[in-house]
Design a protein around this motif. Sequence first.
Motif, short mmCIF file in Angstrom:
data_model
loop_
_atom_site.label_atom_id
_atom_site.label_comp_id
_atom_site.label_asym_id
_atom_site.label_seq_id
_atom_site.Cartn_x
_atom_site.Cartn_y
_atom_site.Cartn_z
N HIS A 1 0.85 -1.21 0.00
CA HIS A 1 0.00 0.00 0.00
C HIS A 1 0.88 1.25 0.00
O HIS A 1 0.61 2.22 -0.71
N SER B 1 -6.50 -4.62 -1.81
CA SER B 1 -5.10 -5.06 -1.65
C SER B 1 -4.57 -5.75 -2.91
O SER B 1 -3.39 -5.61 -3.23
N SER C 1 -3.71 -3.05 -5.29
CA SER C 1 -2.55 -2.34 -4.77
C SER C 1 -1.26 -3.15 -4.99
O SER C 1 -0.22 -2.58 -5.34
N ILE D 1 -3.82 3.56 6.45
CA ILE D 1 -3.31 2.22 6.13
C ILE D 1 -3.06 1.46 7.44
O ILE D 1 -3.41 0.30 7.58
N ILE E 1 -5.94 4.02 -3.76
CA ILE E 1 -5.33 4.23 -2.43
C ILE E 1 -5.61 5.65 -1.92
O ILE E 1 -5.96 5.85 -0.77
#
Length: 442
Positions: free
Chosen positions: A40, A178, A181, A244, A322
């Motif tokens: 991330h 995720s 990412s 995060i 993100i």
Amino acid sequence: MGSIEGENNKSLEIEREKKLEDWLPITSSRNAKWWYSAFHNVTAMVGAGVLSLPYAMAQLGWGPGVTVLILSWIITLYTLWQMVEMHEMVPGKRFDRYHELGQHAFGEKLGLWIVVPQQLIVEVGSNIVYMVTGGKSLKKFHDLVCPDCKNIKLTYFIMIFGSCHFVLSQLPNFNSISGVSLAAAVMSLSYSTIAWVASSAKGKQTGVSYSYKDTATSGTIFNFFNALGDVAFAYAGHSVVLEIQATIPSTRENPSKKPMWKGVVVAYIVVAICYFPVALAGYWIFGNSVEDNILVTLEKPRWIVATANLMVVVHVIGSYQIFAMPVFDMIETVLVKKFRLPPGLTLRLIARTAYVALTMSIAICIPFFGGLLGFFGGFAFAPTTYFLPCIIWLAIKKPRRFSLSWLINWSCIILGALLTVLAPIGGLRSIIKSASTYEFFS
């Protein structure tokens, strides 16, 4: 009787608050592993900014360029460490959002006003720049693969890039993106490697010059300022770091800062592997003739440059998500808490679709890549990344005057404040220069 009613109301309010926290994108899932934090952070950090670093080097020159790059890497790693440490500095409480930490340091109202506008400029600004970058890279890919095809306007490529976000933005929280990412983090490492390896393979160009491009002193100074903003933009993951960390589970024996810091260190090693070779090799080979996007300068080998552009597209898809997630969290919090709208799929669908449409529309109107980086980089990225964590640290931790911690923090604050003042001046001039020759929706 009244006290029992008050107690009931209070417990109902707590219950409602908990239900909302379990629904909001930042706090709905807390089962992330340390490596989630790593990719991330890579996706948030290694943005489109890496491609403009050789151009920034050309505006700064060898000495100042290398100094600014290394100093930025050290300062931003230090301020990131501070934020990871401050996430759970109050026992039993977690600062899941940047503004919550700001409110703890500066007070309920002032904290919101100091942090939220800056954080929104960073995140919305990044999303607009990623729309532009995604569209430009798609166009470059199309032009390389099919050089004889009919020329298609950049506007359409930005719309094609934006269309995938109407779907992806419906993913509920950080953990659900995720996969996107991880793909983005792998792509950033891949295209950065392609950029410097393909540049190195070309060898130092004949007649390469390392002098400043602009012959006028004023132009050189403005370009220098703009380049500082480009570098600030390249280190801009701080506005999402607490969010995060909020996804990582935490116990007294194993607080979230341990796995988070592990992820941050890995991410920063990847950042160094991406940034330094691209910046130095790109400038060494092309000198001051390098474009504000290194992949535009690399015309051949065609298939490698086309592949790298496609990788950029995949990466900025992840980066967009993100940076958009904390914005979705803010929008949904306001709609549910202030406007008392029922949380659910309908609210999410309308709010997030409207946001994607807004960033896409702005990107279509002002696609000046280099100038935007410099302007946003100095205006809001420098405060949230370089010195706001230091101010919060001084306000909360109160280190002794002239102690090492005090001196380091004040040094970061002074350097960051200079960056905040100087970089937007150069960026604004660059935007004005671009705008004077630009036609809308071209």
